[in-house]
Design a protein around this motif. Sequence first.
Motif, PDB file in Angstrom:
ATOM      1  N   PRO A  10       0.820  -1.222   0.000  1.00  0.00           N
ATOM      2  CA  PRO A  10       0.000   0.000   0.000  1.00  0.00           C
ATOM      3  C   PRO A  10       0.848   1.264   0.000  1.00  0.00           C
ATOM      4  O   PRO A  10       1.822   1.383   0.746  1.00  0.00           O
ATOM      5  CB  PRO A  10      -0.798  -0.125   1.296  1.00  0.00           C
ATOM      6  N   LEU A  11       0.470   2.197  -0.852  1.00  0.00           N
ATOM      7  CA  LEU A  11       1.086   3.518  -0.844  1.00  0.00           C
ATOM      8  C   LEU A  11       0.416   4.393   0.197  1.00  0.00           C
ATOM      9  O   LEU A  11       1.060   5.232   0.828  1.00  0.00           O
ATOM     10  CB  LEU A  11       0.943   4.158  -2.230  1.00  0.00           C
ATOM     11  N   ILE A  12      -0.904   4.200   0.366  1.00  0.00           N
ATOM     12  CA  ILE A  12      -1.705   4.997   1.295  1.00  0.00           C
ATOM     13  C   ILE A  12      -2.384   4.062   2.285  1.00  0.00           C
ATOM     14  O   ILE A  12      -2.995   3.065   1.888  1.00  0.00           O
ATOM     15  CB  ILE A  12      -2.784   5.818   0.546  1.00  0.00           C
ATOM     16  N   ARG A  13      -2.273   4.387   3.569  1.00  0.00           N
ATOM     17  CA  ARG A  13      -2.983   3.650   4.619  1.00  0.00           C
ATOM     18  C   ARG A  13      -3.764   4.655   5.463  1.00  0.00           C
ATOM     19  O   ARG A  13      -3.187   5.602   5.993  1.00  0.00           O
ATOM     20  CB  ARG A  13      -2.012   2.897   5.543  1.00  0.00           C
ATOM     21  N   LEU A  14      -5.047   4.445   5.554  1.00  0.00           N
ATOM     22  CA  LEU A  14      -5.895   5.238   6.439  1.00  0.00           C
ATOM     23  C   LEU A  14      -6.399   4.313   7.528  1.00  0.00           C
ATOM     24  O   LEU A  14      -6.944   3.244   7.246  1.00  0.00           O
ATOM     25  CB  LEU A  14      -7.080   5.843   5.670  1.00  0.00           C
ATOM     26  N   ASP A  15      -6.244   4.732   8.770  1.00  0.00           N
ATOM     27  CA  ASP A  15      -6.577   3.853   9.891  1.00  0.00           C
ATOM     28  C   ASP A  15      -7.448   4.588  10.904  1.00  0.00           C
ATOM     29  O   ASP A  15      -6.988   5.516  11.574  1.00  0.00           O
ATOM     30  CB  ASP A  15      -5.294   3.354  10.564  1.00  0.00           C
ATOM     31  N   GLY A  16      -8.711   4.186  10.985  1.00  0.00           N
ATOM     32  CA  GLY A  16      -9.614   4.693  12.010  1.00  0.00           C
ATOM     33  C   GLY A  16      -9.827   6.190  11.976  1.00  0.00           C
ATOM     34  O   GLY A  16      -9.797   6.846  13.023  1.00  0.00           O
ATOM     35  N   LEU A  17     -10.096   6.744  10.784  1.00  0.00           N
ATOM     36  CA  LEU A  17     -10.232   8.196  10.654  1.00  0.00           C
ATOM     37  C   LEU A  17     -11.623   8.674  11.067  1.00  0.00           C
ATOM     38  O   LEU A  17     -12.645   8.108  10.659  1.00  0.00           O
ATOM     39  CB  LEU A  17      -9.969   8.628   9.213  1.00  0.00           C
TER      40      LEU A  17
END
Length: 278
Positions: A10-17
């Motif tokens: 992954p280039l982008i990881r979004l976690d629990g936004l």
Amino acid sequence: MSVPETLAAPLIRLDGLFKSYRLPTGDSFDAVHDVSLQVRRGDAFGIVGQSGAGKSTLLRLVNLLERPDRGRVEVEGRELTALGKRELRLARQSIGMIFQQFNLLQNATVFDNVAFPLRLHGSRSRAEIAARVAECLAIVGLNDKRDSYPAQLSGGQKQRVAIARALAPNPSVLLCDEPTSALDADTTRQVLRTLADINTRLGVTIVIVTHELEVVRFLCRQVAVVERGAVAEQFALAERGVRRRTSLGRALQRLVDHPPEVDDADAAATEEPEPVHA
């Protein structure tokens, strides 16, 4: 489109936004609610949803134009939410952004619009800037417009200038916020072909927010459906035989399974109209 073998981690990881806003009434509105997703390097990733679903807010959280109330944003292994202002400015050089309304400098030529981010960071000579601007204008097919002003361009040309400007710092990812919603069908195809070429030939990762399912079908490999600020479902467009959970997901799957008789990729490339002079 089939997924290239070069797609990696992954280039982008979004976690629990989480992101909420205070309304004039004093109440709180949750624009993004507990969103976690990943975008692989080299992918073309769509985010779709109805108006007010939170998709544009989610996109702006990726480069911290909006800062989350809670959660973690990671791009190219860097946790942006942990960076200071100077470090964040440097990190954003690898994240280009394209807007619905182009956001061009009206009193600057096409050349100067594309050169703007390069001059802003001040690390290149005039010759290097000129060479990079010419390269980016060639990518979007607008070298002959370098001395024109935005008022002299069609809508599609303006958006391609905006794409060239976003490409100038050589980003690894382009964030696109409804980039075709102000364009007609023929011009939309031209812009989408430009973005598809940037994705496949240059390997730039694309994340696009749109309410137009045809845009996703043409450009994207993965899609996330956003409802009421949350990701209701996520799937690969090449995946078949799975019952989608959302109405938008089912509509998109029908479009993928039964595309228009004249596909966008095979449609005649209509010439853009002559520039409108203000």
